[in-house]
Design an enzyme around this catalytic site. Structure first.
Site, PDB file in Angstrom:
ATOM      1  N   LYS A 117       8.495 -11.122   3.765  1.00  0.00           N
ATOM      2  CA  LYS A 117       7.584 -11.214   4.904  1.00  0.00           C
ATOM      3  C   LYS A 117       8.384 -11.408   6.179  1.00  0.00           C
ATOM      4  O   LYS A 117       9.268 -12.256   6.257  1.00  0.00           O
ATOM      5  CB  LYS A 117       6.625 -12.395   4.701  1.00  0.00           C
ATOM      6  CG  LYS A 117       5.653 -12.591   5.842  1.00  0.00           C
ATOM      7  CD  LYS A 117       4.605 -11.503   5.867  1.00  0.00           C
ATOM      8  CE  LYS A 117       3.585 -11.759   6.966  1.00  0.00           C
ATOM      9  NZ  LYS A 117       4.132 -11.575   8.328  1.00  0.00           N
ATOM     10  N   LYS A 176      -3.898  -0.708  -3.258  1.00  0.00           N
ATOM     11  CA  LYS A 176      -4.404  -1.891  -3.941  1.00  0.00           C
ATOM     12  C   LYS A 176      -5.768  -1.553  -4.516  1.00  0.00           C
ATOM     13  O   LYS A 176      -6.608  -0.979  -3.824  1.00  0.00           O
ATOM     14  CB  LYS A 176      -4.485  -3.070  -2.975  1.00  0.00           C
ATOM     15  CG  LYS A 176      -3.123  -3.414  -2.372  1.00  0.00           C
ATOM     16  CD  LYS A 176      -3.184  -4.523  -1.341  1.00  0.00           C
ATOM     17  CE  LYS A 176      -1.790  -4.794  -0.785  1.00  0.00           C
ATOM     18  NZ  LYS A 176      -1.774  -5.847   0.245  1.00  0.00           N
ATOM     19  N   GLU A 188       7.306  -1.882   5.490  1.00  0.00           N
ATOM     20  CA  GLU A 188       5.869  -1.771   5.236  1.00  0.00           C
ATOM     21  C   GLU A 188       5.053  -2.150   6.466  1.00  0.00           C
ATOM     22  O   GLU A 188       5.261  -3.220   7.049  1.00  0.00           O
ATOM     23  CB  GLU A 188       5.497  -2.669   4.054  1.00  0.00           C
ATOM     24  CG  GLU A 188       4.051  -2.586   3.637  1.00  0.00           C
ATOM     25  CD  GLU A 188       3.779  -3.375   2.373  1.00  0.00           C
ATOM     26  OE1 GLU A 188       2.650  -3.892   2.231  1.00  0.00           O
ATOM     27  OE2 GLU A 188       4.690  -3.477   1.520  1.00  0.00           O
ATOM     28  N   ASP A 237       7.900  -6.493   5.119  1.00  0.00           N
ATOM     29  CA  ASP A 237       6.493  -6.254   5.428  1.00  0.00           C
ATOM     30  C   ASP A 237       6.121  -7.029   6.686  1.00  0.00           C
ATOM     31  O   ASP A 237       6.179  -8.257   6.712  1.00  0.00           O
ATOM     32  CB  ASP A 237       5.631  -6.715   4.251  1.00  0.00           C
ATOM     33  CG  ASP A 237       4.145  -6.446   4.465  1.00  0.00           C
ATOM     34  OD1 ASP A 237       3.793  -5.798   5.470  1.00  0.00           O
ATOM     35  OD2 ASP A 237       3.337  -6.876   3.622  1.00  0.00           O
ATOM     36  N   ASP A 265       0.222   0.290   4.508  1.00  0.00           N
ATOM     37  CA  ASP A 265      -0.605  -0.571   3.662  1.00  0.00           C
ATOM     38  C   ASP A 265      -1.973  -0.746   4.301  1.00  0.00           C
ATOM     39  O   ASP A 265      -2.945  -0.105   3.917  1.00  0.00           O
ATOM     40  CB  ASP A 265       0.084  -1.916   3.457  1.00  0.00           C
ATOM     41  CG  ASP A 265      -0.766  -2.893   2.647  1.00  0.00           C
ATOM     42  OD1 ASP A 265      -1.793  -2.482   2.082  1.00  0.00           O
ATOM     43  OD2 ASP A 265      -0.405  -4.076   2.584  1.00  0.00           O
TER      44      ASP A 265
END
Length: 330
Positions: free
Chosen positions: A107, A214, A164, A138, A190
């Protein structure tokens, strides 16, 4: 065929799972579990999502709980470690929760932190994984294009697998992809896929090199597989910080994807202090099995949400069910 609302509510259990470290601004994850004809399933849209968006998550829960999963092409799914926005000195302890994982998602762009914090964290991950390890970062849409370009340049020496969702919009993703092409670091989408009314817009705009998908926000395994087929891009199957039940849904999706080039973000049960399954889907040797976990009644009782939160979630189920029911009737 939709199950009756009474069938959903009759087995519904609302749980609250404390997390080991803050992630996405939360310290505990709430979810509703149902027991369908195919087994346990999960409904856990983030609390800030409106009913229209959350309805896709309920459709996914129904799809997994009351419809047979597609045929699987693999029995285990390689997974990445997930490193929250912790201090660099805490990275090793986080990675130790993912034994055998060769890939880490880190992150970055955490509100209140700096690019220097991101660099230090990613450096610590590289030192822990060694030169053979794979690192993806991300940003969860939190950079603008200029910030993203600067940050990617600063993080490039750590040999990134991909970045990401560095920016929020499809147009910004296309621009940052154009600007950083010389660094040969792929851009993954994403939020631009799972929160969009048109999940294929990213692929059509040439805004990403791969998609992070997802099962829950895309309406379930069958819907997600249709998007994969139409997009024509490599995919990473990831989680939305699910319980082992939601992770099982993601694992069944990953097992049905024709080509699975990247390790998947399905090791996140390791982020919880406790889980609902008798045998939680925690990574072993860098992978999780493709199974429907047995849910522990004792753990459901132990992790039950407070009465007011239970009512909040059950009301949400009722509202979202009406949306799903209306869409099914069209």
């Amino acid at each position: 065929m939709l199950p009756e609302l009474a069938d959903l509510l009759g087995t519904a259990r609302v749980v609250r799972l404390p997390m080991r470290s803050r992630f996405r601004g939360i310290t505990a994850r709430e979810a509703v579990l149902f027991e369908g004809t195919e087994g346990w399933t999960e409904f856990s849209p983030f609390v800030e999502y409106d009913d229209q968006e959350a309805a896709a998550w309920l459709h996914a829960a129904i799809d997994f709980g009351w419809r047979s999963a597609p045929a699987t092409l693999r029995d285990t799914i390689p997974v990445n470690a997930t490193v929250p926005a912790v201090a660099a000195e805490d990275v090793a302890a986080v990675l130790d929760r993912y034994p055998g994982a060769r890939t880490a998602k880190v992150k970055v762009a955490e509100p209140g932190q700096t690019l220097a914090d991101d660099v230090a964290r990613v450096r610590a991950v590289r030192e822990h994984l060694g030169p053979e390890g794979r690192i993806r970062v991300d940003a969860n849409t939190l950079w603008n294009v200029d910030e993203a370009e600067h940050a990617i340049h600063a993080l490039a020496p750590f040999d990134l697998e991909y970045v990401e969702q560095p920016c929020a919009t499809v147009e910004e993703l296309a621009e940052i992809r154009r600007r950083t092409r010389y660094m040969d670091i792929p851009i993954a989408a994403d939020e631009s896929v799972r929160k969009a009314s048109d999940p294929l817009a990213v692929a059509r705009a040439g805004a990403a090199d791969l998609l992070v998908i997802k099962a829950q926000p895309l309406g379930g395994i069958h819907s997600a597989l249709r998007i994969v087929a139409e997009a024509g891009l490599p995919v990473v199957v990831s989680s939305a910080i699910d319980t082992s039940v939601g992770i099982a849904m993601g694992a069944h999706l990953a097992a049905a994807v024709p080509e699975l080039e990247f390790d998947c973000g399905l090791g996140t049960v390791a982020m919880f202090e406790h889980d609902v399954a008798v045998e939680p889907l925690i990574p072993v040797d860098g992978a999780i099995p493709v199974v429907r976990p047995q849910v522990s009644t004792a753990q459901l009782d132990r992790l039950s949400a407070a009465e007011d939160r239970t009512e909040w979630w059950l009301d949400r189920v009722r509202r979202c069910y009406r949306i799903v029911e209306h869409a099914a009737a069209l």
